[in-house]
Scaffold this motif. Structure first.
Motif, short mmCIF file in Angstrom:
data_model
loop_
_atom_site.label_atom_id
_atom_site.label_comp_id
_atom_site.label_asym_id
_atom_site.label_seq_id
_atom_site.Cartn_x
_atom_site.Cartn_y
_atom_site.Cartn_z
N TRP A 36 0.84 -1.20 0.00
CA TRP A 36 0.00 0.00 0.00
C TRP A 36 0.87 1.25 0.00
O TRP A 36 0.60 2.20 -0.70
CB TRP A 36 -0.91 0.02 1.22
N ALA A 37 1.92 1.24 0.82
CA ALA A 37 2.81 2.40 0.91
C ALA A 37 3.55 2.61 -0.41
O ALA A 37 3.67 3.74 -0.89
CB ALA A 37 3.80 2.22 2.05
N SER A 38 4.03 1.54 -1.01
CA SER A 38 4.73 1.65 -2.30
C SER A 38 3.82 2.18 -3.39
O SER A 38 4.27 2.91 -4.28
CB SER A 38 5.28 0.28 -2.71
N ALA A 39 2.53 1.84 -3.31
CA ALA A 39 1.55 2.28 -4.32
C ALA A 39 1.00 3.68 -4.01
O ALA A 39 0.22 4.22 -4.79
CB ALA A 39 0.41 1.28 -4.40
N GLY A 40 1.37 4.24 -2.86
CA GLY A 40 0.90 5.58 -2.50
C GLY A 40 -0.48 5.61 -1.86
O GLY A 40 -1.06 6.67 -1.69
N ARG A 41 -1.00 4.46 -1.48
CA ARG A 41 -2.33 4.41 -0.85
C ARG A 41 -2.30 4.89 0.59
O ARG A 41 -3.31 5.29 1.14
CB ARG A 41 -2.90 2.98 -0.91
N ILE A 42 -1.11 4.81 1.21
CA ILE A 42 -0.93 5.27 2.59
C ILE A 42 0.46 5.87 2.70
O ILE A 42 1.42 5.34 2.12
CB ILE A 42 -1.14 4.10 3.60
N GLY A 43 0.55 7.00 3.39
CA GLY A 43 1.84 7.66 3.52
C GLY A 43 2.74 6.94 4.52
O GLY A 43 2.26 6.33 5.47
N SER A 44 4.03 7.01 4.27
CA SER A 44 4.98 6.39 5.20
C SER A 44 6.20 7.28 5.36
O SER A 44 6.48 8.14 4.53
CB SER A 44 5.39 5.00 4.72
N ILE A 45 6.90 7.03 6.42
CA ILE A 45 8.14 7.74 6.74
C ILE A 45 9.22 6.67 6.81
O ILE A 45 8.98 5.56 7.31
CB ILE A 45 8.01 8.44 8.11
N ARG A 46 10.39 6.98 6.30
CA ARG A 46 11.52 6.05 6.40
C ARG A 46 12.40 6.43 7.58
O ARG A 46 12.75 7.60 7.75
CB ARG A 46 12.36 6.08 5.12
N THR A 47 12.76 5.44 8.37
CA THR A 47 13.69 5.67 9.48
C THR A 47 15.11 5.76 8.89
O THR A 47 15.32 5.38 7.74
CB THR A 47 13.65 4.52 10.50
N PRO A 48 16.07 6.23 9.67
CA PRO A 48 17.45 6.26 9.16
C PRO A 48 17.94 4.88 8.73
O PRO A 48 18.78 4.77 7.84
CB PRO A 48 18.26 6.79 10.34
N GLY A 49 17.38 3.83 9.31
CA GLY A 49 17.76 2.47 8.94
C GLY A 49 17.01 1.93 7.74
O GLY A 49 17.21 0.80 7.32
N GLY A 50 16.08 2.75 7.18
CA GLY A 50 15.35 2.33 5.99
C GLY A 50 14.02 1.65 6.24
O GLY A 50 13.37 1.21 5.31
N HIS A 51 13.62 1.55 7.50
CA HIS A 51 12.34 0.91 7.82
C HIS A 51 11.20 1.89 7.65
O HIS A 51 11.37 3.10 7.83
CB HIS A 51 12.36 0.39 9.27
N ARG A 52 10.03 1.38 7.32
CA ARG A 52 8.85 2.23 7.16
C ARG A 52 8.13 2.41 8.49
O ARG A 52 8.03 1.48 9.28
CB ARG A 52 7.86 1.61 6.18
N ARG A 53 7.62 3.62 8.69
CA ARG A 53 6.76 3.91 9.83
C ARG A 53 5.58 4.71 9.30
O ARG A 53 5.68 5.43 8.30
CB ARG A 53 7.49 4.72 10.91
#
Length: 74
Positions: free
Chosen positions: A33-50
């Motif tokens: 969903w995040a990759s498709a833009g259906r829900i916004g996400s934030i990337r941590t410095p380690g590259g994880h989504r929040r």
């Protein structure tokens, strides 16, 4: 586990697993969903989504209200 954003607000950030539990889907679905833009996400410095809790709860409320609406009459 959840963390608080360091953006000046006390916005709670959720992991993909926490979002998945709310929607009762697999965490990989949330990532798609995040990759498709259906829900916004934030990337941590380690590259994880929040995900912002307020956005997730709003999306969940919209879907829940749509599911409980009576069917449209012809």
């Amino acid at each position: 586990m959840s963390i608080t954003a360091h953006t000046g607000s006390n916005e709670r950030l959720l992991t993909p697993g926490e979002v998945a539990a709310l929607f009762r889907v697999d965490p990989k679905t949330v990532t798609r969903w995040a990759s498709a833009g259906r829900i916004g996400s934030i990337r941590t410095p380690g590259g994880h989504r929040r995900f912002r809790e307020s956005e997730v709860r709003s999306m969940l409320a919209d879907l829940t209200s749509e599911a409980t609406l009576p069917p449209a009459r012809p």
